[in-house]
Design an enzyme around this catalytic site. Structure first.
Site, PDB file in Angstrom:
ATOM      1  N   CYS A  45      23.611  66.895  57.721  1.00 25.46           N
ATOM      2  CA  CYS A  45      24.346  66.186  56.669  1.00 25.46           C
ATOM      3  C   CYS A  45      25.845  66.456  56.710  1.00 25.46           C
ATOM      4  CB  CYS A  45      23.772  66.560  55.315  1.00 25.46           C
ATOM      5  SG  CYS A  45      21.985  66.304  55.238  1.00 25.46           S
ATOM      6  N   HIS A  89      29.336  67.962  47.907  1.00 21.71           N
ATOM      7  CA  HIS A  89      28.131  67.617  48.670  1.00 21.71           C
ATOM      8  C   HIS A  89      27.032  67.224  47.685  1.00 21.71           C
ATOM      9  CE1 HIS A  89      25.510  67.376  52.074  1.00 21.71           C
ATOM     10  NE2 HIS A  89      24.718  68.333  51.623  1.00 21.71           N
ATOM     11  N   GLU A 101      26.923  75.380  45.664  1.00 23.16           N
ATOM     12  CA  GLU A 101      28.222  74.731  45.821  1.00 23.16           C
ATOM     13  C   GLU A 101      29.123  75.032  44.627  1.00 23.16           C
ATOM     14  OE1 GLU A 101      30.240  70.510  47.193  1.00 23.16           O
ATOM     15  OE2 GLU A 101      28.121  70.530  46.622  1.00 23.16           O
ATOM     16  N   LYS A 104      26.410  60.875  45.250  1.00 18.64           N
ATOM     17  CA  LYS A 104      25.033  60.689  45.708  1.00 18.64           C
ATOM     18  C   LYS A 104      24.103  60.254  44.584  1.00 18.64           C
ATOM     19  CE  LYS A 104      25.250  63.823  49.705  1.00 18.64           C
ATOM     20  NZ  LYS A 104      26.642  64.288  49.611  1.00 18.64           N
ATOM     21  N   HIS A 123      21.375  60.063  49.361  1.00 20.75           N
ATOM     22  CA  HIS A 123      21.950  60.952  50.375  1.00 20.75           C
ATOM     23  C   HIS A 123      21.882  60.260  51.731  1.00 20.75           C
ATOM     24  CE1 HIS A 123      23.245  64.244  52.627  1.00 20.75           C
ATOM     25  NE2 HIS A 123      22.383  65.175  52.273  1.00 20.75           N
ATOM     26  N   PHE A 173      21.543  71.043  56.938  1.00 24.92           N
ATOM     27  CA  PHE A 173      20.479  71.920  57.432  1.00 24.92           C
ATOM     28  C   PHE A 173      20.952  72.594  58.727  1.00 24.92           C
ATOM     29  CE2 PHE A 173      16.638  69.420  55.492  1.00 24.92           C
ATOM     30  CZ  PHE A 173      16.997  69.868  54.235  1.00 24.92           C
TER      31      PHE A 173
END
Length: 419
Positions: free
Chosen positions: A169, A309, A320, A341, A346, A405
Site C-alpha cells: 500500500c 494512511h 498512525e 479512504k 483502500h 504490508f
C-alpha cells in the site's frame, strides 16, 4: 541532460485519476469535497459466499480512448488498463506536447501492489478446466505488475527512466518519491508517477477476508470504511489508478505549464517488525515522516494538513495517530488530518498517488478533504481528522502518508507553489 544538483526544484503539473468517484480529477475532487462515498455491494462477481461483500469499484469504465486500438486493450489486464488510462488523463491535464519535448528525458514510474490478479484467476481456471495447452500466451505479460509502466512508455515513446514500484500500500507514494529523487538528481525532466490496482476479484476479496483485514459491515456499504472511528472493523477494498506528472520546475516553466504544487520532501523507511502489523506506536512511520521533513528542510509546524494512511483498521489508525503525535508534538493538535479512504475505499498500490492528487488540489483550492463516517471517534485517535465535511483553511504545506504490508513506509511532502 541537466547537470546533477539538489538545487533542481520539482513540481506537479498534471493529475490523472480513475476511481469509484470519477474517471477524471475534476469529478473525483468534486465528489470528495461533497462527501460522496464510492463503496457499494460488489458487482464484479457474486459476493454472497464471502465474509466481505462490499468494495469501491470503478464502474462504467471505458479504457479505449487511452489505447491505440481495442485489440491493445484486450492484451492488458484491468490493472494496466486503469493505470494507462490515468496516465493518459495526467498527460491531458498537464498540457504537455510530447512531440516538442525530449522523450529521452521523460519517464514512467507506475507501480502496483498486486498486478494482474484478474488475469491470473481467469487463466488458472483455464489450466484446471482445459489443460496447460489452452493457457493464453498473454498470461505473463498481462499479469506481471510492471506492465502498466512499460506499456504506457511504449504508447507514448517515453525513453527515460522506467520503474514499477511494488511495496504493497506504499507503492505509489514510493513511485512519487523516487520520481522526485530521480528528477532532483538530473536523470529526467519529467516522470509520470503513480500506481494502479484492480484486486476486486474472488481471490483478492477472499484472500484479504481470510486475513480478517476487511470490514464486514455489508448491510451499510457507505458507512463501512470509517477511519479513526471506534466502531471500525477493517478496511474496504477499492480499485482504481492515479498518475501524476512530476516535472523539473524550469522544464515546466519553459512550456508554460500550470503548476499545482511543489514536491519538496520524501521519506522511506521499514518497520522491520511484522508481516502485516505496524510497528508499536508507529515507530517506523514516525521515522519516515521525520525523514521527509528533514529532506524538505521544513519544521513540523510548517505542515498544515496531513492526508493520513488511515485505512480503518483497529491497529493501524492508532499507530498512525501515535506516530503523528511523536513527530509533531504540540503542533499535532493544530494539524488538519483526514483519511479519504472513507470515501474511496483502500486502493492498495494506487492509494498514495490518488491521495496525493487530492493533496495537490487541496493546496490549489485551500480546502481540506473530509474523513467520512467519523461518528464516534476512538479515544486513542484524538486529533483533528476533519470529520464529515470539507474545510476551507489556509494550507501552506502537506504531508501524505502511505504504509504497506511488509513494513514499508513512505511519506511525501509538498508545499504551495509561490514561484
Amino acid at each position: 541532460m541537466a547537470s546533477n544538483g539538489s538545487d533542481r526544484r520539482v513540481v506537479i503539473t498534471g493529475l490523472g485519476t480513475v476511481t469509484a468517484l470519477g474517471h477524471d480529477i475534476d469529478t473525483f475532487w468534486s465528489n470528495i469535497i461533497a462527501g460522496q462515498c464510492g463503496v457499494d455491494r460488489i458487482t464484479a462477481f457474486d459476493p454472497t459466499a464471502y465474509d466481505c461483500q462490499i468494495a469501491a469499484e470503478v464502474k462504467g469504465f471505458d479504457p479505449v480512448p487511452a489505447f491505440p486500438s481495442p485489440k491493445e486493450v484486450r492484451r492488458t489486464d484491468r490493472f494496466a488498463q486503469l493505470g494507462i488510462y490515468a496516465g493518459w488523463r495526467a498527460l491531458q491535464d498537464s498540457g504537455m506536447d510530447l512531440e516538442k519535448l525530449d522523450r529521452d528525458q521523460i519517464g514512467a514510474f507506475i507501480g502496483s501492489g498486486i498486478g494482474g490478479l484478474r488475469t491470473h484467476d481467469e487463466q488458472h481456471s483455464v489450466l484446471l478446466n482445459k489443460g496447460p495447452g489452452r493457457i493464453s500466451p498473454f498470461l505473463i505479460p498481462m499479469m506481471i505488475l510492471n506492465m502498466a509502466s512499460g506499456v504506457f512508455s511504449m504508447y507514448y515513446k517515453l525513453r527515460g527512466p522506467n520503474v514499477a514500484t511494488c511495496s504493497a500500500c506504499a507503492t505509489s507514494t514510493h513511485a512519487l518519491g523516487e520520481a522526485w529523487r530521480t528528477i532532483k538528481m538530473g536523470d529526467a525532466n519529467a516522470i509520470f508517477a503513480g500506481g494502479t490496482e484492480a484486486a476486486v476479484t474472488e481471490m483478492g476479496i477472499g484472500g484479504f477476508a481470510a486475513m480478517k483485514a476487511l470490514s464486514t459491515r455489508n448491510a451499510e456499504p457507505k458507512r463501512a470504511s470509517r477511519p479513526f472511528d471506534k466502531d471500525r472493523d477493517g478496511f474496504v477494498m477499492g480499485e482504481g489508478a492515479a498518475v501524476l506528472v512530476v516535472e523539473e520546475l524550469q522544464h515546466a516553466k519553459a512550456r508554460g505549464a500550470r503548476i499545482y504544487c511543489e514536491l519538496v520532501g520524501y521519506g522511506n523507511t521499514a518497520d522491520a517488525n511484522h508481516l502485516t502489523a505496524p510497528a508499536p506506536e508507529g515507530e517506523g512511520a514516525a521515522r519516515c515522516m521525520k525523514m521527509a521533513l528533514r529532506s524538505a528542510g521544513l519544521r513540523p509546524e510548517d505542515i498544515s494538513y496531513i492526508n493520513a494512511h488511515g485505512t480503518s483498521t483497529p491497529q493501524g489508525d492508532v499507530c498512525e495517530t501515535q506516530a503523528i503525535k511523536g513527530v509533531f508534538g504540540d503542533h499535532a493538535r493544530q494539524l488538519a488530518i483526514s483519511s479519504t479512504k472513507g470515501a474511496t475505499g483502500h486502493l492498495l498500490g494506487a492509494a498514495g498517488a490518488a491521495e496525493m492528487a487530492l493533496c495537490a488540489k487541496a493546496l490549489q483550492t485551500q480546502i481540506a478533504p473530509p474523513t467520512l463516517n467519523l461518528d464516534n471517534p476512538d479515544p486513542q485517535c484524538d486529533l483533528d481528522y476533519v470529520p464529515h465535511t470539507a474545510r476551507a483553511m489556509k494550507i501552506e504545506a502537506i504531508a501524505n502518508n502511505s504504509f504497506g504490508f511488509g513494513g514499508h513506509n513512505a511519506t511525501v511532502i509538498a508545499k504551495r507553489f509561490t514561484g
